[in-house]
Scaffold this motif. Structure first.
Motif, PDB file in Angstrom:
ATOM      1  N   SER A  95       0.819  -1.202   0.000  1.00  0.00           N
ATOM      2  CA  SER A  95       0.000   0.000   0.000  1.00  0.00           C
ATOM      3  C   SER A  95       0.858   1.258   0.000  1.00  0.00           C
ATOM      4  O   SER A  95       1.812   1.379   0.778  1.00  0.00           O
ATOM      5  CB  SER A  95      -0.903   0.012   1.231  1.00  0.00           C
ATOM      6  OG  SER A  95      -1.531   1.267   1.372  1.00  0.00           O
ATOM      7  N   SER A  96       0.482   2.208  -0.844  1.00  0.00           N
ATOM      8  CA  SER A  96       1.196   3.488  -0.875  1.00  0.00           C
ATOM      9  C   SER A  96       0.954   4.288   0.405  1.00  0.00           C
ATOM     10  O   SER A  96       1.686   5.226   0.697  1.00  0.00           O
ATOM     11  CB  SER A  96       0.773   4.308  -2.101  1.00  0.00           C
ATOM     12  OG  SER A  96      -0.606   4.611  -2.058  1.00  0.00           O
ATOM     13  N   ARG A  97      -0.047   3.924   1.170  1.00  0.00           N
ATOM     14  CA  ARG A  97      -0.318   4.606   2.441  1.00  0.00           C
ATOM     15  C   ARG A  97       0.720   4.246   3.506  1.00  0.00           C
ATOM     16  O   ARG A  97       1.008   5.040   4.387  1.00  0.00           O
ATOM     17  CB  ARG A  97      -1.713   4.263   2.952  1.00  0.00           C
ATOM     18  CG  ARG A  97      -2.827   4.804   2.084  1.00  0.00           C
ATOM     19  CD  ARG A  97      -4.187   4.459   2.634  1.00  0.00           C
ATOM     20  NE  ARG A  97      -4.433   5.027   3.944  1.00  0.00           N
ATOM     21  CZ  ARG A  97      -4.888   6.259   4.170  1.00  0.00           C
ATOM     22  NH1 ARG A  97      -5.131   7.061   3.156  1.00  0.00           N
ATOM     23  NH2 ARG A  97      -5.096   6.688   5.397  1.00  0.00           N
TER      24      ARG A  97
END
Length: 139
Positions: A95-97
């Motif tokens: 996840s880019s989060r």
């Protein structure tokens, strides 16, 4: 102040800086691609890091010279974290989060060594500080 206490203070500033970076990153991620959000959040948090490290970690006077050199302390950090974010998101499909949090840890030791060298570098000649660009930064 010992190197150990500086390292502890540096780590505390790093936690605050990482939180600031991550909050900015998440905010910017709502409007920008992840790489742009990362670069902008990184730059803004680096300015805060300079002042926190000047006053809290190294107890040194912030000067324009140190401010200009301070980004060099984060050059390795930037390359490692940006590469890490790319690797984690585009290669490993995480996840880019959360990718920036995983990428941040590897750069800490390098950043400490370089920042310590810059922040504790003595001003050579107090008489020539304004000519050499080492005047204190106004508050």
């Amino acid at each position: 102040m010992t190197v150990r206490s500086q390292l502890i203070r540096f780590a505390l500033v790093g936690v605050v800086n990482t939180g600031t970076y991550y909050a900015l990153y998440l905010l910017l991620l709502t409007r920008l691609p992840y790489v742009a959000a990362h670069v902008i959040a990184f730059t803004l948090s680096m300015v805060g890091s300079f002042f926190l490290n000047s006053h809290f970690t190294y107890r040194t006077r912030p000067t324009w010279r140190k401010f200009v050199l301070f980004p060099l302390t984060n050059a390795a950090n930037f390359v490692i974290t940006t590469s890490g974010v790319y690797l984690l998101v585009d290669v490993l499909r995480l996840s880019s989060r959360y990718a920036p949090l995983g990428a941040a840890g590897a750069a800490v030791p390098i950043t400490f060594v370089v920042s310590r060298a810059i922040m504790l570098r003595p001003d050579r000649d107090p008489e020539s500080t304004s000519r050499a660009g080492r005047t204190p930064i106004s508050r």
